[in-house]
Design an enzyme around this catalytic site. Structure first.
Site, PDB file in Angstrom:
ATOM      1  N   HIS A   1      32.776 -58.431  63.778  1.00 31.68           N
ATOM      2  CA  HIS A   1      32.263 -59.074  62.561  1.00 31.68           C
ATOM      3  C   HIS A   1      31.123 -58.274  61.929  1.00 31.68           C
ATOM      4  O   HIS A   1      30.786 -58.499  60.761  1.00 31.68           O
ATOM      5  CB  HIS A   1      31.778 -60.493  62.898  1.00 31.68           C
ATOM      6  CG  HIS A   1      32.097 -61.497  61.828  1.00 31.68           C
ATOM      7  ND1 HIS A   1      31.924 -61.244  60.483  1.00 31.68           N
ATOM      8  CD2 HIS A   1      32.587 -62.761  61.904  1.00 31.68           C
ATOM      9  CE1 HIS A   1      32.276 -62.302  59.782  1.00 31.68           C
ATOM     10  NE2 HIS A   1      32.692 -63.240  60.624  1.00 31.68           N
ATOM     11  N   ARG A   2      30.530 -57.347  62.676  1.00 34.56           N
ATOM     12  CA  ARG A   2      29.504 -56.491  62.069  1.00 34.56           C
ATOM     13  C   ARG A   2      30.109 -55.540  61.056  1.00 34.56           C
ATOM     14  O   ARG A   2      29.409 -55.026  60.177  1.00 34.56           O
ATOM     15  CB  ARG A   2      28.789 -55.683  63.157  1.00 34.56           C
ATOM     16  CG  ARG A   2      27.994 -56.515  64.158  1.00 34.56           C
ATOM     17  CD  ARG A   2      27.469 -55.664  65.279  1.00 34.56           C
ATOM     18  NE  ARG A   2      28.540 -55.026  66.043  1.00 34.56           N
ATOM     19  CZ  ARG A   2      28.346 -54.198  67.064  1.00 34.56           C
ATOM     20  NH1 ARG A   2      27.101 -53.913  67.450  1.00 34.56           N
ATOM     21  NH2 ARG A   2      29.366 -53.666  67.716  1.00 34.56           N
TER      22      ARG A   2
END
Length: 527
Positions: free
Chosen positions: A500-501
């Protein structure tokens, strides 16, 4: 002309390195290709070679120094250059100064005339390895290319070969030892094996001990055990006659019934054995039996077997734990109609004689989809997101007790035939434990396929520092509504796990939708 030997680029992930060893000193002659220093990057030990022949004029780094790509490490020139050479930033000396060699730490002397065989770099992710087998012994003759030992790294079993011919003089490792890059494994030379230190003179055997003093039991004497010789028989003790007293007839009858031996019994009345004496003897025998220790119980069968934690399992566990703890992963799934892919696979087999796998087709679809969604080519490294220009796709390969991820680089520049050939090569190398460090650790996305084990759907763990991994299930016939009726269709699930980064929900979902479109319509991959 003075040539400045500079630090090369350390790799895709960083341009920083630390000097681990300096192989030359001022005044040493060198030729093209000689190793001058070794530098440790975040992935491996990088040897820095000379691209000029001549004499070392100056060494500008020391062990432990941090350097970057482009830093000058060593100056090389001719004998004439030595007279006029001045380090940059210093004034010319009044007279030529010869740089003194740094004192080397005292090390144990190797075997006479021997050359060290060192542990090579174990790979991009670690320089640690564990010796699994030693294939030679002291005195063996070896030639260039012979395998001396095998070492297990975090990725594969690495054969360490001899780079010279001669005789094994000394072996410095054994099975189970942990080693790192640069450790000396053994010494090889041209002569015979180094003689061992002379054994100490044998100690003269002591004279036979004198007979034991009175009162010392025979069982307390020491009898030496000589291997291969039968122990001398111990002389039998002379038999001691037991007293036999006269007994009453009823006492004899009772003794027979109870199994009591009358010989050796002493009558209480001092004249003749009676029934009372027989019963007393029986009670004494029972008491003696009860006083004996109970026989040891047979050892219980172990409830479990202890398996050794291999180096490979340790590294797999550490990297997966790192992923779970540090990567905010999320997942979503699409179901893909595989009828078109199955037809494409069959067409290549029948008309071109090429056996494609569904992993090959998916890798090509990933590369085409990455044109619209380039973040699948990204890696999170050094606190930043690096988006690579080409698509490097890893393929999870399960082996006995290990999991390897060989990578095919530049998938976006290849056709299906070349992709299939490249994957066949790296998978074979993985199963033969012959993967090179350059074959691993450089992907941005991985395919993990468990469909051959009848797995419908599963979630895979992102392989750091990659951005995503695709978990592929089996192809199964499912009823699909075509607007008028249900049709039997071969369907396959693909579950993406994303970092998700790097990749948000909408972006990842659109990427999977594009992947589904391409695999259901393979002709679109030609555009």
């Amino acid at each position: 002309m003075v040539q400045q030997i500079k630090m090369p680029s350390a790799g895709q992930t960083t341009d920083e390195a630390r000097i681990t060893s300096v192989k030359v000193k001022a005044g040493d002659p060198v030729k093209r290709g000689d190793i001058l220093v070794e530098a440790e990057t975040d992935k491996a030990i990088l040897p820095v070679e000379s691209y000029a022949a001549g004499v070392v004029l100056d060494v500008l780094v020391a062990e432990g120094d941090d350097v970057h790509a482009g830093d000058v490490l060593v100056a090389v020139g001719s004998e004439e250059d030595r007279k006029s050479y001045v380090r940059s930033g210093e004034s010319a000396p009044a007279a030529p100064v010869v740089q003194a060699a740094r004192p080397e730490p005292e090390k144990p002397a190797p075997a006479a005339g021997g050359q060290p065989i060192k542990m090579p770099s174990a790979g991009q992710t670690t320089d640690a390895a564990r010796i699994t087998s030693v294939l030679v012994k002291v005195g063996d003759k070896v030639k260039r290319g012979d395998t001396l030992v095998e070492a297990e790294t975090d990725k594969a079993v690495l054969p360490v070969e001899s780079y010279l011919a001669g005789t094994v003089l000394e072996i410095l490792v054994k099975e189970g030892d942990d080693v790192t890059s640069g450790d000396v494994l053994m010494m090889i030379g041209s002569g015979a094996a180094a003689p061992r230190p002379a054994a100490a003179p044998a100690v003269q055997a002591p004279a036979a001990p004198a007979a034991p003093a009175a009162g010392v039991l025979d069982e307390e004497e020491y009898i030496p055990i000589i291997k291969g010789a039968a122990p001398a028989p111990r002389p039998a003790a002379p038999a001691v006659a037991k007293a036999l007293w006269p007994a009453m007839p009823n006492a004899k009858m009772l003794a027979r019934e109870l199994g009591v031996e009358l010989a050796g019994l002493t009558p209480a009345n001092g004249v003749m054995l009676t029934r009372k004496d027989v019963r007393a003897a029986q009670a004494a025998a029972l008491a003696a039996e009860q006083a004996l220790p109970a026989p040891a119980a047979a050892p219980a069968e172990a409830e479990y077997e202890v398996l050794p934690m291999t180096k490979t399992r340790e590294v797999i566990g550490r990297r997966m734990l790192e992923s779970v703890q540090n990567i905010p992963a999320w997942q979503c799934t699409v179901n893909i109609n595989m009828e078109a892919c199955m037809a494409l696979k069959q067409s290549y087999q029948e008309k071109r004689g090429i056996k494609l796998s569904y992993n090959d087709i998916m890798a090509k679809a990933i590369a085409v989809a990455s044109r619209k969604f380039p973040l699948v080519n990204a890696r999170c490294e050094g606190g930043e997101v690096r988006v690579y220009r080409h698509t490097n796709v890893g393929l999870a390969v399960g082996l006995e007790g290990a999991l390897l991820v060989p990578v095919v680089k530049g998938i976006d520049t290849m056709g299906l035939e070349e992709i299939a050939d490249k994957y066949r090569q790296v998978v074979k190398k993985a199963r033969d434990s012959k993967l090179a460090p350059s074959d691993m650790g450089c992907g941005s996305i991985t395919i993990s396929n468990l469909g051959m084990f009848d797995v419908d759907q599963f979630i895979a763990i992102v392989n750091p520092p990659e951005s995503c991994i695709l978990a592929v299930g089996r192809i199964a016939v499912q009823p699909v509504w075509d607007g008028q009726q249900f049709q039997p269709v071969h369907m396959m699930s693909v579950t993406g796990s994303f970092d998700h980064r790097i990749i948000d929900g909408a972006y990842g979902a659109q990427f999977l939708r594009e992947l589904k479109l391409l695999m259901e319509n393979p002709a679109l991959m030609l555009g």
